[in-house]
Design an enzyme around this catalytic site. Structure first.
Site, PDB file in Angstrom:
ATOM      1  CB  CYS A   1      33.096  41.491  42.563  1.00  9.07           C
ATOM      2  SG  CYS A   1      34.093  40.656  43.790  1.00  9.07           S
TER       3      CYS A   1
ATOM      4  NE  ARG B   1      32.061  42.233  36.852  1.00  7.80           N
ATOM      5  CZ  ARG B   1      32.913  42.872  36.060  1.00  7.80           C
ATOM      6  NH1 ARG B   1      32.766  42.797  34.760  1.00  7.80           N
ATOM      7  NH2 ARG B   1      33.893  43.583  36.561  1.00  7.80           N
TER       8      ARG B   1
ATOM      9  CD1 TRP C   1      36.442  34.695  41.047  1.00  8.26           C
ATOM     10  CD2 TRP C   1      37.975  36.189  41.709  1.00  8.26           C
ATOM     11  NE1 TRP C   1      37.684  34.157  40.798  1.00  8.26           N
ATOM     12  CE2 TRP C   1      38.652  35.046  41.187  1.00  8.26           C
ATOM     13  CE3 TRP C   1      38.748  37.239  42.180  1.00  8.26           C
ATOM     14  CZ2 TRP C   1      40.037  34.941  41.131  1.00  8.26           C
ATOM     15  CZ3 TRP C   1      40.133  37.136  42.117  1.00  8.26           C
ATOM     16  CH2 TRP C   1      40.766  36.001  41.599  1.00  8.26           C
TER      17      TRP C   1
ATOM     18  CG  ASN D   1      34.597  44.671  40.951  1.00 14.98           C
ATOM     19  OD1 ASN D   1      35.436  43.834  41.254  1.00 14.98           O
ATOM     20  ND2 ASN D   1      34.442  45.125  39.730  1.00 14.98           N
ATOM     21  N   GLY D   2      36.720  45.193  43.662  1.00 12.99           N
ATOM     22  CA  GLY D   2      38.063  45.766  43.642  1.00 12.99           C
ATOM     23  C   GLY D   2      38.842  45.319  44.862  1.00 12.99           C
TER      24      GLY D   2
ATOM     25  CD  GLU E   1      41.710  29.751  23.310  1.00 16.59           C
ATOM     26  OE1 GLU E   1      42.579  30.164  24.079  1.00 16.59           O
ATOM     27  OE2 GLU E   1      40.496  29.956  23.492  1.00 16.59           O
TER      28      GLU E   1
ATOM     29  CE  LYS F   1      38.570  28.728  26.253  1.00 20.81           C
ATOM     30  NZ  LYS F   1      39.022  29.961  25.693  1.00 20.81           N
TER      31      LYS F   1
ATOM     32  CD  GLU G   1      38.959  28.730  30.254  1.00 19.41           C
ATOM     33  OE1 GLU G   1      38.929  29.628  31.098  1.00 19.41           O
ATOM     34  OE2 GLU G   1      39.022  28.967  29.037  1.00 19.41           O
TER      35      GLU G   1
ATOM     36  CG  HIS H   1      63.669  20.213  21.959  1.00 20.79           C
ATOM     37  ND1 HIS H   1      64.980  19.981  21.649  1.00 20.79           N
ATOM     38  CD2 HIS H   1      63.052  20.529  20.792  1.00 20.79           C
ATOM     39  CE1 HIS H   1      65.173  20.170  20.348  1.00 20.79           C
ATOM     40  NE2 HIS H   1      64.005  20.507  19.808  1.00 20.79           N
TER      41      HIS H   1
ATOM     42  CE  LYS I   1      33.503  36.508  28.963  1.00 22.90           C
ATOM     43  NZ  LYS I   1      34.280  35.370  28.467  1.00 22.90           N
TER      44      LYS I   1
HETATM   45  C1  F6R Z   1      39.854  31.976  28.921  1.00 28.06           C
HETATM   46  C2  F6R Z   1      39.556  33.396  29.107  1.00 28.06           C
HETATM   47  C3  F6R Z   1      40.604  34.250  29.719  1.00 28.06           C
HETATM   48  C4  F6R Z   1      40.576  35.671  29.117  1.00 28.06           C
HETATM   49  C5  F6R Z   1      41.553  36.573  29.881  1.00 28.06           C
HETATM   50  C6  F6R Z   1      41.646  37.942  29.260  1.00 28.06           C
HETATM   51  O1  F6R Z   1      38.812  31.315  28.307  1.00 28.06           O
HETATM   52  O2  F6R Z   1      38.490  33.858  28.820  1.00 28.06           O
HETATM   53  O3  F6R Z   1      41.871  33.673  29.608  1.00 28.06           O
HETATM   54  O4  F6R Z   1      40.923  35.587  27.775  1.00 28.06           O
HETATM   55  O5  F6R Z   1      41.140  36.674  31.213  1.00 28.06           O
HETATM   56  O6  F6R Z   1      40.416  38.586  29.273  1.00 28.06           O
HETATM   57  P1  F6R Z   1      40.144  39.851  28.361  1.00 28.06           P
HETATM   58  O7  F6R Z   1      40.207  39.393  26.950  1.00 28.06           O
HETATM   59  O8  F6R Z   1      38.780  40.317  28.755  1.00 28.06           O
HETATM   60  O9  F6R Z   1      41.217  40.851  28.661  1.00 28.06           O
END
Ligand code: F6R
Length: 613
Positions: free
Chosen positions: A2, A27, A75, A101-102, A486, A490, A493, A509, A608
């Site tokens: 949010c 966000r 969100w 937000n929260g 990773e 990527k 997501e 395995h 994010k």
């Molecule tokens: C994936 C991604 C997330 C963040 C995770 C941690 O592309 O961006 O997996 O890495 O939410 O976020 P931070 O680094 O802000 O603690």
């Protein structure tokens, strides 16, 4: 999760808040809303879905001569992502509006109590109880009412409140959710969940701390402690980011722009921190004395998601070069296991945002147990650095794309520097080696810069055979195993293709049973210490007709004898391969997601900066 924006000042409200929300949409984008106060009347616009839906119903409001108001991008946590549940939420009279937000954890009991007192609720959200609680306590003094309401609330909040009875004042407060103020003599007062909305107007930022409330007017701001009621004196900090950094700058997506910004982000993170003459590393904000460092017997690395992958790479580096045992934890798990932590443990949290709730809770716990805390963080002044003993900042600039890219490679650069720093302090690496590896760190940035456009074109072509796959595997060994994780993260997501990362040696395995002629597998096979083993593993895949894509070292003709689809990367020092090999994995995900028509910057269900646990 949010995003909140608030403004009071000389500018027209709607464009300021809409632009601000655009910069915060990473966000959350389940719904959005704006409220403004004009001629004593509140006008509210809300819409489900992305911000553009809200924008489309606000065309007439753009020019409204209102100068105070709030905005929100959501969100969803409590209540479906509908227009009714979109913020701002109002009290019964419609004279008080709140954005939040929260999570209000005790909202059920508060809601029941308020319903019994005759309040009518219009949404399913936890936030709406705040509006009604404030209404319940309001007796001419909004600050007093908000303070009383918040004393009843359990959970996390960053909130903005506007009341018709105080048409020139916004009230905002925070507890466990981020909130920053932007101040400028002529432009007025700004409020936001993160820095980017403030950048076009001011570089003077004040970070609110937990349990603080601000009374914000166009020409003043007074911060109060919610605990003591006393005024808290806080100085504005000057922020070095600029507005252009939070714009797309001609790229189709923020993610692509941020992929291309990686060489600079790495250079900025490394610059000035390693002395080319003697290989000495300076991490000035880390605040650990030589005595502190000498006492460290173990290191815990704690992070979530992509940042956790950076931690996995760092474990290899630190153990190899500084000889200190390292444990790596996913933050949401770290908190709930038996932690054998004391003052001999250094806990390092890795977080782009510095706000991720699980990581934050993890460092608080480790701190209580006596550990020193260091954060690898990209956002100056965010919560984690403020609570830690020290910080190593990455200098990647604002990262807006929800999928983390430049923050990750900058974290790797910072963690590598940290490894050199520890190795220097522990006397486990000679100066010559530090100078060599320090130079390699800059070299990898240059190599990436040179190869990026060609690599992108090559990958764009390659993915034509793979973009409609249902599943994908990524495999790597040693330092490149975390990069396989990773790459898979990527891809899943942003393209919604099911993808998994495995340590190459682990395939036999179990996961090897998945391999057939329809399963694409991306293998990371640089010429490194585990090359022969990696090749044996990809041969096993080939023998089972898997669709292999290999990423390896320029000149390695053997790879072409295994599969036609080979991406060659320049040879660099193998310690830094994780940084280099991340780039094709990011581009593969980006190109596949674009080809599938996915919303690269705002993948579904994600946000994010995950500030809920
Ligand atoms: C994936 C991604 C997330 C963040 C995770 C941690 O592309 O961006 O997996 O890495 O939410 O976020 P931070 O680094 O802000 O603690």
């Amino acid at each position: 999760m949010c995003g909140i924006v608030g403004y009071v000042g000389r500018r027209r409200l709607v464009p300021v808040v809409l632009e601000g929300l655009k910069r915060l949409e990473y966000r959350g984008y389940d719904s959005a809303g704006i409220v403004y106060l004009q001629d004593g009347k509140l006008t509210k616009y809300r819409s489900e879905g992305k911000l553009q839906n809200l924008e489309s119903i606000m065309e007439e409001a753009i020019g409204a001569p209102a100068h105070i108001g709030l905005g929100h991008t959501r969100w969803a946590t409590h209540g479906a992502p509908t227009t009714e549940n979109a913020h701002p939420h109002s009290d019964c009279s419609g004279d008080i509006v709140v954005v939040h937000n929260g999570i209000i954890e005790n909202y059920h009991s508060l809601r029941n109590e308020l319903i019994e007192k005759g309040h009518h609720f219009a949404s399913e959200t936890d936030t709406e109880v705040l509006a009604h609680l404030i209404e319940e306590y309001l007796d001419g003094d909004l600050r007093a009412a908000v303070t009383k309401a918040l004393a009843r609330v359990e959970g996390s909040y960053a909130l903005g409140v506007l009341w018709t009875g105080m048409p020139e004042t916004l009230i905002a407060a925070r507890n466990h959710s981020p909130l920053v103020l932007g101040v400028h003599e002529e432009e007025g007062g700004f409020l936001a969940s993160d820095i980017p909305p403030l950048l076009p107007y001011t570089d003077q930022i004040i970070f609110l701390d937990d349990q603080e409330l601000v009374v914000l007017k166009s020409d003043s701001h007074i911060i109060y402690s919610l605990v003591t009621g006393e005024v808290v004196e806080k100085k504005a900090q000057t922020i070095s980011w600029n507005a252009g950094m939070a714009e797309k700058g001609g790229y189709k997506h923020f993610m692509l722009k941020e992929i291309y910004e990686q060489p600079q982000a790495i250079i900025d993170t490394v610059s000035g921190r390693i002395n080319p003459e003697n290989g000495s590393v300076t991490l000035s904000e880390m605040n650990l004395s030589d005595e502190d460092l000498a006492g460290i017997e173990r290191i815990f690395l704690v992070a979530c998601g992509t940042s956790w992958h950076a931690a996995l790479v760092a474990k290899y580096w630190i153990e190899r070069w500084a000889g200190i045992p390292v444990e790596v934890d996913i933050a949401s798990e770290f908190r709930y296991r038996t932690l054998l932590i004391d003052e001999k443990v250094l806990t390092i949290a890795i977080s782009q945002s510095g706000e991720t709730a699980d990581t934050l809770a993890g460092i608080r716990l480790a701190k209580e147990l006596g550990s020193k805390i260091v954060i690898i963080c990209n956002v100056v002044g965010s919560t984690m650095p403020r609570e830690a003993h020290g910080t190593v900042y990455t200098h990647a600039g604002p990262e807006i794309g929800v999928a983390s890219t430049k923050a990750f490679t900058s974290q790797l650069a910072a963690l590598f520097l940290f490894t050199l720093y520890l190795a220097e302090k522990k006397g486990t690496m000679e100066a010559g080696k530090r100078i060599e590896l320090g130079k390699e760190l800059i070299n990898v940035a240059r190599v990436i810069e040179e190869m990026l456009p060609i690599l992108q074109a090559e990958i764009k072509e390659l993915i034509e055979n793979y973009y409609d796959s249902r599943d994908f595997l990524f495999v790597g060994r040693g330092l490149n195993f975390p990069i396989a994780l990773e790459g898979a993260l990527k891809l899943k997501e942003i393209s919604y293709i099911h993808a998994e990362g495995y340590a190459s040696g682990e395939l036999k395995h179990g996961p090897i049973a998945l391999i057939d002629k329809d399963m694409p597998i991306l293998g990371l096979t640089p010429k490194d210490a585990v090359y022969q083993k990696s090749i044996s593993n990809v041969e096993e895949i080939k023998a089972r007709q898997g669709l292999l894509i290999l990423i390896g070292t320029e000149g390695d003709a053997h790879l072409k004898s295994i599969t036609d689809d080979v991406i060659y990367l320049p040879e660099i020092h193998e310690e830094l391969n994780p940084i280099l090999y991340t780039i094709p994995a990011q581009l593969l995900a980006y190109e596949i997601a674009s080809r599938r028509g996915c919303d690269v910057d705002q993948p579904r269900n994600l946000a994010k900066s995950v500030t809920v646990e």
